[in-house]
Design a protein around this motif. Structure first.
Motif, short mmCIF file in Angstrom:
data_model
loop_
_atom_site.label_atom_id
_atom_site.label_comp_id
_atom_site.label_asym_id
_atom_site.label_seq_id
_atom_site.Cartn_x
_atom_site.Cartn_y
_atom_site.Cartn_z
N LEU A 188 0.86 -1.36 0.18
CA LEU A 188 0.24 -0.12 -0.05
C LEU A 188 0.79 1.38 0.00
N MET A 189 2.02 1.42 0.79
CA MET A 189 2.63 2.57 0.84
C MET A 189 3.58 2.84 -0.47
N LYS A 190 4.07 1.51 -1.06
CA LYS A 190 4.57 1.66 -2.33
C LYS A 190 3.51 2.15 -3.38
N ARG A 191 2.43 1.83 -3.45
CA ARG A 191 1.46 2.46 -4.30
C ARG A 191 1.05 3.88 -3.79
N PHE A 192 0.99 4.11 -2.68
CA PHE A 192 0.74 5.45 -1.97
C PHE A 192 1.94 6.44 -2.77
N THR A 193 3.26 5.85 -2.77
CA THR A 193 4.22 6.62 -3.29
C THR A 193 3.98 6.97 -4.82
N ASP A 194 3.65 5.97 -5.58
CA ASP A 194 3.31 6.13 -6.86
C ASP A 194 2.42 7.08 -6.86
N PHE A 195 1.10 7.15 -6.27
CA PHE A 195 0.18 8.20 -6.22
C PHE A 195 0.48 9.61 -6.12
N ILE A 196 1.29 9.82 -5.08
CA ILE A 196 1.76 11.13 -4.81
C ILE A 196 2.95 11.52 -5.86
N ASN A 197 3.31 10.56 -6.61
CA ASN A 197 4.48 10.95 -7.88
C ASN A 197 3.47 11.25 -8.96
N THR A 198 2.13 10.76 -9.10
CA THR A 198 1.47 11.01 -10.26
C THR A 198 0.20 11.86 -10.17
N ALA A 199 -0.19 11.99 -9.02
CA ALA A 199 -1.56 12.63 -8.78
C ALA A 199 -2.74 11.87 -9.16
N SER A 200 -2.49 10.66 -9.28
CA SER A 200 -3.52 9.87 -9.88
C SER A 200 -4.82 9.88 -9.29
N ASP A 201 -6.12 10.24 -9.89
CA ASP A 201 -7.18 10.37 -9.15
C ASP A 201 -7.65 9.00 -8.63
N GLU A 202 -7.27 8.14 -9.78
CA GLU A 202 -7.77 6.45 -9.54
C GLU A 202 -7.26 5.95 -8.24
N LEU A 203 -5.59 6.31 -8.24
CA LEU A 203 -5.05 5.62 -7.29
C LEU A 203 -5.42 6.53 -5.80
N ALA A 204 -5.95 7.74 -5.70
CA ALA A 204 -6.22 8.44 -4.61
C ALA A 204 -7.51 7.58 -4.11
N GLY A 205 -8.27 7.43 -4.99
CA GLY A 205 -9.80 6.82 -4.50
C GLY A 205 -9.64 5.38 -3.84
N GLU A 206 -8.72 4.62 -4.66
CA GLU A 206 -8.42 3.26 -4.27
C GLU A 206 -7.76 3.33 -2.67
N LEU A 207 -6.57 4.18 -2.38
CA LEU A 207 -5.73 4.12 -1.35
C LEU A 207 -6.20 4.99 -0.16
N ILE A 208 -7.09 6.00 -0.27
CA ILE A 208 -7.33 6.91 0.75
C ILE A 208 -8.92 6.86 1.05
N SER A 209 -9.08 6.88 2.32
CA SER A 209 -10.49 6.66 2.71
C SER A 209 -11.03 8.01 2.45
#
Length: 138
Positions: A9-30
Motif C-alpha cells: 500500500l505504501m509503495k502504491r501511495f508513493t506512486d500516487f503522490i508522484n503521479t497525482a492519480s485520481d484513481e489511485l487516490a480513491g483506491e488508497l485513501i479513505s
C-alpha cells in the motif's frame, strides 16, 4: 492488514503522490481520512484533501518526486521516511521561483483501516526547503 500488505500500500501511495492519480487516490485513501499538514489549523480530508496537498507542492515544484526510503510498521500504524526532490519553478509559500533544485527529507506517520489510509501526520523539513530555495539564510 498484514505487514506485506502495508508495504505494498505504501509503495502504491508513493506512486500516487508522484503521479497525482485520481484513481489511485480513491483506491488508497479513505473518504474520511484526515491529513494534518504543518501550517494549517484544520486537517484536510479524503482523496480531494490529499490532492490539494500535492497541487500545492507541484505549484512550486512541478517536477517534484518522492522516494520512499524507509518504513516502520506496527499494528495499524506506519512511519515512513521520504526524500522529496524537485526544482523551484513556481511560487511556494509566497517565495518566487528561484530555479534551485531541492532535496528535502520528510517523516510521515500513517494509520490504516480496511486497507486504506485514514490518517497522516506529515512533517517535511520546511526550514531546510526554505533554505534551499533562498527564502531563509543558512
Amino acid at each position: 492488514m498484514e505487514t506485506d500488505s502495508k508495504k505494498l500500500l505504501m509503495k502504491r501511495f508513493t506512486d500516487f503522490i508522484n503521479t497525482a492519480s485520481d484513481e489511485l487516490a480513491g483506491e488508497l485513501i479513505s473518504p474520511q481520512a484526515m491529513f494534518f499538514v504543518p501550517g494549517r489549523s484544520e486537517p484536510l480530508q479524503g482523496p480531494d484533501g490529499y490532492q490539494e496537498i500535492i497541487a500545492m507542492m507541484r505549484a512550486g515544484f512541478p517536477d517534484i518526486q518522492w522516494t520512499l526510503e524507509e518504513l516502520i510498521i506496527e499494528g495499524d500504524r506506519v512511519a515512513a521516511r521520504f526524500t522529496m526532490r524537485g526544482t523551484h519553478h513556481g511560487s511556494f509559500l509566497g517565495v518566487p521561483p528561484s530555479g534551485k533544485a531541492i532535496e528535502v527529507k520528510a517523516v510521515n506517520f500513517y494509520r490504516f483501516a480496511d486497507g486504506q489510509i485514514v490518517e497522516e501526520y506529515g512533517q517535511p523539513d520546511l526550514l531546510g526547503l526554505l533554505q534551499q530555495i533562498g527564502a531563509v539564510p543558512l
